[in-house]
Design a protein around this motif. Structure first.
Motif, PDB file in Angstrom:
ATOM      1  N   GLY A 101       0.808  -1.214   0.000  1.00  0.00           N
ATOM      2  CA  GLY A 101       0.000   0.000   0.000  1.00  0.00           C
ATOM      3  C   GLY A 101       0.839   1.262   0.000  1.00  0.00           C
ATOM      4  O   GLY A 101       0.508   2.244  -0.684  1.00  0.00           O
ATOM      5  N   ARG A 102       1.919   1.254   0.767  1.00  0.00           N
ATOM      6  CA  ARG A 102       2.787   2.445   0.785  1.00  0.00           C
ATOM      7  C   ARG A 102       3.424   2.694  -0.580  1.00  0.00           C
ATOM      8  O   ARG A 102       3.572   3.846  -0.998  1.00  0.00           O
ATOM      9  CB  ARG A 102       3.856   2.283   1.868  1.00  0.00           C
ATOM     10  N   LEU A 103       3.795   1.638  -1.266  1.00  0.00           N
ATOM     11  CA  LEU A 103       4.400   1.807  -2.587  1.00  0.00           C
ATOM     12  C   LEU A 103       3.393   2.298  -3.619  1.00  0.00           C
ATOM     13  O   LEU A 103       3.777   2.910  -4.626  1.00  0.00           O
ATOM     14  CB  LEU A 103       5.025   0.488  -3.056  1.00  0.00           C
ATOM     15  N   LEU A 104       2.109   2.039  -3.385  1.00  0.00           N
ATOM     16  CA  LEU A 104       1.079   2.416  -4.358  1.00  0.00           C
ATOM     17  C   LEU A 104       0.431   3.768  -4.066  1.00  0.00           C
ATOM     18  O   LEU A 104      -0.503   4.157  -4.776  1.00  0.00           O
ATOM     19  CB  LEU A 104       0.001   1.333  -4.393  1.00  0.00           C
ATOM     20  N   VAL A 105       0.897   4.470  -3.055  1.00  0.00           N
ATOM     21  CA  VAL A 105       0.240   5.716  -2.635  1.00  0.00           C
ATOM     22  C   VAL A 105       0.044   6.675  -3.796  1.00  0.00           C
ATOM     23  O   VAL A 105      -1.033   7.262  -3.972  1.00  0.00           O
ATOM     24  CB  VAL A 105       1.042   6.394  -1.501  1.00  0.00           C
ATOM     25  N   VAL A 121       0.543   5.995  -7.248  1.00  0.00           N
ATOM     26  CA  VAL A 121       0.106   5.462  -8.540  1.00  0.00           C
ATOM     27  C   VAL A 121      -1.273   4.807  -8.481  1.00  0.00           C
ATOM     28  O   VAL A 121      -1.971   4.713  -9.495  1.00  0.00           O
ATOM     29  CB  VAL A 121       1.139   4.458  -9.097  1.00  0.00           C
ATOM     30  N   ALA A 122      -1.683   4.335  -7.318  1.00  0.00           N
ATOM     31  CA  ALA A 122      -2.988   3.688  -7.176  1.00  0.00           C
ATOM     32  C   ALA A 122      -3.526   3.987  -5.780  1.00  0.00           C
ATOM     33  O   ALA A 122      -3.570   3.114  -4.919  1.00  0.00           O
ATOM     34  CB  ALA A 122      -2.872   2.182  -7.413  1.00  0.00           C
ATOM     35  N   PRO A 123      -3.949   5.219  -5.531  1.00  0.00           N
ATOM     36  CA  PRO A 123      -4.330   5.622  -4.164  1.00  0.00           C
ATOM     37  C   PRO A 123      -5.506   4.838  -3.594  1.00  0.00           C
ATOM     38  O   PRO A 123      -5.544   4.566  -2.395  1.00  0.00           O
ATOM     39  CB  PRO A 123      -4.650   7.111  -4.306  1.00  0.00           C
ATOM     40  N   HIS A 124      -6.475   4.454  -4.422  1.00  0.00           N
ATOM     41  CA  HIS A 124      -7.607   3.682  -3.905  1.00  0.00           C
ATOM     42  C   HIS A 124      -7.131   2.317  -3.409  1.00  0.00           C
ATOM     43  O   HIS A 124      -7.462   1.905  -2.290  1.00  0.00           O
ATOM     44  CB  HIS A 124      -8.660   3.494  -5.005  1.00  0.00           C
ATOM     45  N   ALA A 125      -6.354   1.631  -4.234  1.00  0.00           N
ATOM     46  CA  ALA A 125      -5.811   0.332  -3.819  1.00  0.00           C
ATOM     47  C   ALA A 125      -4.927   0.493  -2.594  1.00  0.00           C
ATOM     48  O   ALA A 125      -4.941  -0.353  -1.682  1.00  0.00           O
ATOM     49  CB  ALA A 125      -5.024  -0.301  -4.962  1.00  0.00           C
ATOM     50  N   SER A 126      -4.165   1.570  -2.546  1.00  0.00           N
ATOM     51  CA  SER A 126      -3.274   1.817  -1.416  1.00  0.00           C
ATOM     52  C   SER A 126      -4.048   1.889  -0.110  1.00  0.00           C
ATOM     53  O   SER A 126      -3.676   1.261   0.894  1.00  0.00           O
ATOM     54  CB  SER A 126      -2.502   3.120  -1.644  1.00  0.00           C
ATOM     55  N   ARG A 127      -5.140   2.646  -0.102  1.00  0.00           N
ATOM     56  CA  ARG A 127      -5.932   2.789   1.125  1.00  0.00           C
ATOM     57  C   ARG A 127      -6.522   1.449   1.562  1.00  0.00           C
ATOM     58  O   ARG A 127      -6.530   1.121   2.751  1.00  0.00           O
ATOM     59  CB  ARG A 127      -7.049   3.823   0.909  1.00  0.00           C
ATOM     60  N   ARG A 128      -7.036   0.701   0.634  1.00  0.00           N
ATOM     61  CA  ARG A 128      -7.673  -0.571   0.977  1.00  0.00           C
ATOM     62  C   ARG A 128      -6.642  -1.606   1.438  1.00  0.00           C
ATOM     63  O   ARG A 128      -6.910  -2.409   2.333  1.00  0.00           O
ATOM     64  CB  ARG A 128      -8.476  -1.102  -0.215  1.00  0.00           C
ATOM     65  N   LEU A 129      -5.471  -1.574   0.845  1.00  0.00           N
ATOM     66  CA  LEU A 129      -4.411  -2.491   1.275  1.00  0.00           C
ATOM     67  C   LEU A 129      -3.964  -2.192   2.701  1.00  0.00           C
ATOM     68  O   LEU A 129      -3.781  -3.110   3.511  1.00  0.00           O
ATOM     69  CB  LEU A 129      -3.226  -2.398   0.320  1.00  0.00           C
ATOM     70  N   GLN A 130      -3.790  -0.925   3.007  1.00  0.00           N
ATOM     71  CA  GLN A 130      -3.282  -0.565   4.327  1.00  0.00           C
ATOM     72  C   GLN A 130      -4.323  -0.778   5.430  1.00  0.00           C
ATOM     73  O   GLN A 130      -3.987  -0.709   6.616  1.00  0.00           O
ATOM     74  CB  GLN A 130      -2.759   0.861   4.306  1.00  0.00           C
TER      75      GLN A 130
END
Length: 485
Positions: free
Chosen positions: A288-292, A294-303
């Protein structure tokens, strides 16, 4: 072509292996690099020296009735290392004694209610046997809430909880039915009885192998341990030209006009690595931190995906006075493969594995020493895991003595392996959460996710996830720039 695989656990190694297969023979060289932050690869597949012998201190077995792990091992030419557990039975410690684990259960739900008598009282077995018709449901629910609604709380507390804790180190009333026990999820959707469902799944499993019913092993291991498997597989990868770099932290992921850039290493001496594609196989939070950006929606859900911490306490005990064979009456009884503990029982450990009884290769290591291990920690049990190593060893010894009814001898050696944030928790709604994450990442060609956070925590599930991601990356690389129909 340059491809980076971030994470050197079994998912990362499997992704690198599949990429090399998919890109073999393509015009121009394909350079695949595995980047691992730790000092060694393997992730939760790790061994340590205990009493002079290398023993698994993480995962120690694989589900053999899923093909992915055994297929990868065969492709790597390592099938000679495959071993299976001995027939030593497992048990559950409940109400002050060990009871045989009911055979042919589905994550603790017995296919034969009478087989649970003892672990359950007679009225609790009668409740299990008289499961009422239940309306269908299309909403995800926790395993514990669903099973309790069908057959009562005792089945959850004394059978389902210890089985689920062994896989997820979590709690039945917080884990998703749809994600963790899909067969019971199907029963929820159709209104089928869960005891009947458990019996049908057992029948299907019996019929998947050749030979007599039930002859196909459920689990497999590797001679020398799964830590040894990692070493052997890594050797095969490096021999095929794949680069493995350890001690390398990936701190940032960026899109470039031609692909992706990774920022590696310490902030004082960053390294920029440009590649055509990336497979991220690290846990949910660092992904999630790596995707902040480039993919903020996925980042939030992952974290938002929670992880449970646990510890494995491995003991090497003098063999004298211990019995690992079922015949005979002398000595402390370590003849079974181990036991599980329901969470309401008055001990700290949640399970124990009698490694020398479960695995012949472990028993053969030393004629003077017996190896066994205990698991400590479920989701939220932070105070237990804050104890010093020596305290955890003492707790494990005391609890083993309580369960076995004997004071165990002083260990020849002991080892505590802590797995902080080791197991992802598939909370209610997990399947939809993962679908949303994957849909967001699908917008980004050349980027894929794999690992235990998504569609299964076991070794075969991680390998399946990794190979899917690798095939998707390979397809992208081999077709980019073409006019596709």
């Amino acid at each position: 072509m340059r491809i980076a695989v971030v994470g050197g656990g079994i998912s990362g190694l499997a992704a690198a292996w599949e990429l090399s297969r998919q890109l073999a023979g393509t015009p121009g060289p394909a350079h695949i690099v595995v980047l691992e932050a730790a000092a060694c690869v393997g992730g939760k597949l790790r061994s340590a020296e205990i009493a002079g012998h290398q023993i698994d201190v993480g995962a120690e077995s694989m589900l053999a009735r899923r093909p992915e792990a055994l297929e990868l091992i065969a492709e790597a030419g390592l099938s000679d290392g495959i071993v299976h557990p001995t027939p030593a039975p497992a048990s559950i410690w409940s109400r002050g004694r060990r009871w045989p684990l009911p055979p042919r259960t589905l994550m603790g739900v017995p296919s034969d209610p009478d087989s649970a008598l003892g672990i359950l009282t007679a009225p609790e077995v009668a409740r299990l046997r008289s499961e009422p018709p239940t309306p269908t449901s299309t909403e995800d629910v926790s395993v514990g809430d669903f099973v309790e609604s069908r057959v009562g709380a005792a089945v959850v507390d004394r059978l389902v909880e210890p089985l689920l804790a062994g896989v997820y180190a979590g709690h039945a009333r917080r884990l998703s039915l749809r994600a963790t026990v899909p067969e019971l999820w199907a029963a929820a959707r159709t209104g089928a009885g869960i005891v009947d469902t458990a019996a049908e799944v057992a029948r299907r499993s019996d019929n998947t192998g050749s030979g007599p019913a039930g002859a196909r092993p459920v689990f497999a291991g590797y001679r020398g341990g799964l830590g040894r498997l990692v070493a052997d597989l890594s050797g095969r990868l490096q021999a095929s030209g794949i680069e493995i770099r350890t001690g390398v932290t990936v701190r940032q992921l960026e899109r470039t006009p031609d692909g992706w850039a990774l920022v590696l290493g310490p902030t004082t001496a960053p390294e920029r690595l440009e590649v055509d594609a990336v497979v991220l196989t690290v846990p949910a939070a660092p992904t999630g931190r790596l995707l902040v950006e480039v993919a903020p929606h996925a980042s939030r859900r992952l974290q938002a995906i929670d992880y449970a911490s646990m510890a494995i306490v491995t003991l090497a005990l003098p063999r004298s006075g211990l019995r690992t064979e079922p015949a005979g009456s002398d000595g402390v009884d370590l003849a079974g493969s181990g036991f599980l503990v329901p969470p309401m029982e008055p001990v700290t450990i949640k399970a124990a594995t009698f490694s020398a009884s479960k695995w012949q290769w472990v028993d053969d290591l030393d004629p003077e020493v017996v190896h066994l291990r205990a698991s400590v920690g479920r989701l939220g049990e932070t105070a237990t895991l804050q104890r010093e190593d020596a305290d955890l060893v003492a707790v494990a010894l005391a609890d083993l003595g309580t369960v076995l009814g004997h004071t165990l001898p002083r260990p020849v050696d002991a080892h505590v392996q802590r797995w902080g944030g080791g197991l992802p928790q598939y909370a209610v709604g997990h399947v939809d959460r993962v679908a949303s994450i994957m849909a967001d990442v699908a917008r980004l060609p050349g980027l894929e996710l794999a690992g235990a956070a998504y569609e299964g925590v076991g070794v075969p599930a991680c390998i399946a996830s990794a190979r899917r991601a690798a095939r998707s990356v390979a397809t992208h690389l081999l077709t980019r720039g073409r006019d596709l129909p």
